[in-house]
Each structure stands twice: as C-alpha cells, then as structure tokens.
Design a protein around this motif. Structure first.
Motif, short mmCIF file in Angstrom:
data_model
loop_
_atom_site.label_atom_id
_atom_site.label_comp_id
_atom_site.label_asym_id
_atom_site.label_seq_id
_atom_site.Cartn_x
_atom_site.Cartn_y
_atom_site.Cartn_z
N ALA A 13 15.23 62.08 -34.53
CA ALA A 13 16.38 62.49 -35.34
C ALA A 13 16.79 61.42 -36.34
CB ALA A 13 17.56 62.85 -34.44
N MET A 14 16.47 60.14 -36.06
CA MET A 14 16.87 59.05 -36.94
C MET A 14 15.79 58.67 -37.94
SD MET A 14 19.12 56.54 -34.56
CE MET A 14 20.72 57.05 -33.94
N GLU A 15 14.64 59.33 -37.88
CA GLU A 15 13.57 59.02 -38.82
C GLU A 15 14.03 59.20 -40.26
OE1 GLU A 15 10.26 61.52 -37.72
OE2 GLU A 15 9.68 60.20 -36.08
N GLY A 16 13.53 58.36 -41.13
CA GLY A 16 13.82 58.50 -42.55
C GLY A 16 15.26 58.19 -42.93
N GLY A 17 15.95 57.44 -42.08
CA GLY A 17 17.33 57.08 -42.39
C GLY A 17 18.35 58.17 -42.12
N ARG A 18 17.92 59.21 -41.40
CA ARG A 18 18.88 60.28 -41.09
C ARG A 18 19.90 59.80 -40.06
NH1 ARG A 18 14.86 65.07 -39.65
NH2 ARG A 18 14.15 63.36 -38.34
N THR A 19 21.05 60.48 -40.06
CA THR A 19 22.15 60.16 -39.15
C THR A 19 22.40 61.37 -38.26
OG1 THR A 19 23.14 58.71 -40.82
CG2 THR A 19 24.58 59.47 -39.03
N PRO A 20 21.93 61.33 -37.01
CA PRO A 20 22.15 62.48 -36.14
C PRO A 20 23.60 62.57 -35.67
CG PRO A 20 21.00 60.76 -34.93
CD PRO A 20 21.14 60.29 -36.36
N VAL A 21 24.04 63.80 -35.49
CA VAL A 21 25.38 64.08 -34.97
C VAL A 21 25.17 64.62 -33.55
CG1 VAL A 21 27.54 65.33 -35.31
CG2 VAL A 21 26.17 64.64 -37.30
#
Length: 186
Positions: A83-91
């Motif tokens: 979920a955090m790949e590529g700089g994403r921010t999981p909720v």
C-alpha cells in the motif's frame, strides 16, 4: 519516510466516507484493504484463507489481528508494504486501541492518528443505510469502542473529528493539512 493515516472510531463513524474524500483530494491517499478471513461483506477487503493467515503468523507478518463478527481481520506487513509503494499514503481503519498501538509500534512509518466519532444513535441510523445486516452487533461494537477509548485516556490524536457535526470533505481537508505539515522531510 513512509507515512500512513490511522482512522480510529466506532462502526459507521465515517471511516469509508472520509477515506473516499481523502482520495478525491489527492491520489496518493489510498484505502488500506485489510485481509479478511471469513464470510459476509467482501467489498473493501482482501479475502484470505486460514492457511494464508497461518503463513503470515508463522513469518511474523501479522501486525494486528482482530476477531469480530465471526471473522478475522488482519493488518499485515506485506499489505502495508504494498500500500505504501510509490509514495502512497494508506488510510487504515481501526476500531481498537490495541490495533492503533501495534501498528504504530510494529510498522515503522510516520502515522497520523485521527479519532472519528459519532453518536450511538448515528451508528444505529447509518448502519442499515450502508447495508449492514447486523446493526445490533455494530451497536455492541460502538459500546466496545467507547469503553476501549475510555480505557486509554492518554491516547494521542493529531485530529479529533465529530462526524455528526463535520462534513466528510471538511474532515478530509483537515487530515490532509495535518499530513502535509507533520510529514518528515526526505
């Protein structure tokens, strides 16, 4: 540094709705889909098997496990990594302080902790509106969440949102502002 958002609150407090509003604000906000072993609602979950759960547990990749409504819900290390790949921010949605504590302690990231709250009457009204067939169980979970919160009076929150009084878009903007101002600089 990796970052995520933890939304804590009782059933029907608006976790899904606010997550959608966050995703509309910025595409880097993504819902974390917990692994679910069991039956019932499948939307919003990665469905798994008891064997997959046993594998994750054997590898030490279960960060938090919650047994509720006759199912097992898991926050897992591989799921958060993805979920955090590529700089994403999981909720991440949680309704137990133990989960909040375990995620922040066992998964290194900058976590923004948000308390979402609504009245029990609001949960009673929203639960059937969103398609729950077990509103009585959701109300029991509301009681358990209130007791859990009372048992943790020193819990720290970057933001508290009363979803009876604040619109989802407004809540999302407040969360986004906190993420942007508290995120560690690379």
């Amino acid at each position: 540094m990796r970052q995520g958002i933890l939304l804590y609150g009782p059933p029907a407090a608006g976790k899904d709705t606010i997550t959608e509003a966050l995703a509309e604000l910025d595409e880097r906000y993504v819902p974390f889909t917990r692994l679910k072993i069991g039956t019932g609602k499948t939307q919003g979950y990665r469905m798994g098997t008891p064997e997959q759960l046993a594998d994750l547990e054997a590898r030490g990749d279960v960060i938090y496990r919650n047994d509720r409504y006759g199912n097992v819900y898991v926050v897992d290390r591989p799921g958060l990594d993805k979920a955090m790949e590529g700089g994403r921010t999981p909720v991440v949605h949680l309704g137990q302080m133990a989960g909040m504590e375990q995620v922040t302690a066992l998964f290194p990231a900058h976590w923004v902790r948000v308390l979402l709250w609504c009245s029990k009457g609001t949960t009673a009204r929203r639960s059937p509106q969103r398609g729950d067939s077990d509103t009585a169980a959701r109300l029991a979970a509301w009681d358990a969440t209130r007791a859990d919160l009372a048992d943790h009076p020193r819990a720290q929150w970057e933001l508290r949102v009363d979803t009876d009084a604040m619109a989802p878009g407004e809540a999302a903007e407040g969360i986004d502002a906190i993420v942007r101002t508290t995120s560690p600089r690379p």
